[in-house]
Design a protein around this motif. Structure first.
Motif: not given
Length: 228
Positions: A90-91, A95-98, A154-155, A159-160
């Motif tokens: 869940d954490a 984080t992905r959503a944020l 994740l990043f 594309r960050v």
């Protein structure tokens, strides 16, 4: 009009130069203060702050909850588990959503992410000490690389631009035998900050150059004057 424009430009340059001189003078005053007797005493106190914390811990009378050991193991080591508990799944989902939300909220700015690893990711000794907390089991197998791998994935998905500082700090540790962290604390020491600064400089420059190039392309396509 031309005279007023030149006057405004000269005024802007003058204000910029004054601001730079002001920042420079403040830095020089700060450097002089650090070199003074009071400044050196304060730096010595900072370097030995663990003594103060040990005294505070000895005088503390706080009671720990009966399941404190289990909670510490779950919260500190859970992120390294190869099979994540639901709370950690869940954490990561949050984080992905944020990250996606932040990316949407950035309007014409440069969005990038930097990961400063904890000491146990850099120092094998610190990792062994942390692993000792899991001797009673209940967490499963651990992988010190997992948080960095998941963060990178994740990043990349978002594309960050992303910089993991673990390689730079590990190289420093391999060359010097020092982790770049305080021995009694989780924070970077003076050497660690220098390593981080050297790694950050080209990364930040690349991010800003990319933003400038993007704005130039947009300006050329729309006929608008690019801004910094």
């Amino acid at each position: 009009m031309r005279g007023r424009s030149r006057g405004r430009s000269f005024g802007a340059c003058s204000r910029t130069s004054t601001a730079r001189l002001s920042r420079r003078s403040r830095f020089l005053r700060f450097a002089a203060l650090r070199a003074s007797v009071v400044g050196r005493a304060w730096l010595a106190l900072e370097r030995n702050l663990h003594v103060v914390r040990l005294v505070e811990a000895a005088l503390s009378r706080r009671r720990l909850r009966v399941d404190a050991a289990r909670v510490v193991r779950r919260t500190v080591l859970g992120i390294y588990a190869t099979v994540l508990a639901k709370e950690w799944e869940d954490a990561w989902a949050l984080t992905r959503a944020l990250v996606w939300r932040l990316q949407q909220d950035v309007d014409g700015g440069a969005f990038a992410a930097i990961a400063i690893p904890p000491k146990e990711v850099v120092s094998p000794d610190a990792w062994r000490m942390l692993r000792a907390l899991s001797t009673d089991g209940g967490i499963g197998s651990l992988d010190v690389e997992r948080p960095g791998v998941v963060s990178g994935e994740l990043f990349r998905e978002a594309r960050v631009r992303y910089l993991d500082l673990a390689p730079a700090l590990r190289s420093h540790f391999a060359a010097t035998g020092r982790s770049g962290y305080f021995g009694w604390d989780v924070h970077l020491d003076e050497e660690g900050h220098e390593v981080v600064a050297q790694a950050l400089c080209p990364f930040v420059e690349a991010v800003l150059d990319e933003r400038a190039a993007t704005r130039a392309r947009v300006g050329a396509a729309t006929g608008a004057r690019p801004t910094r």
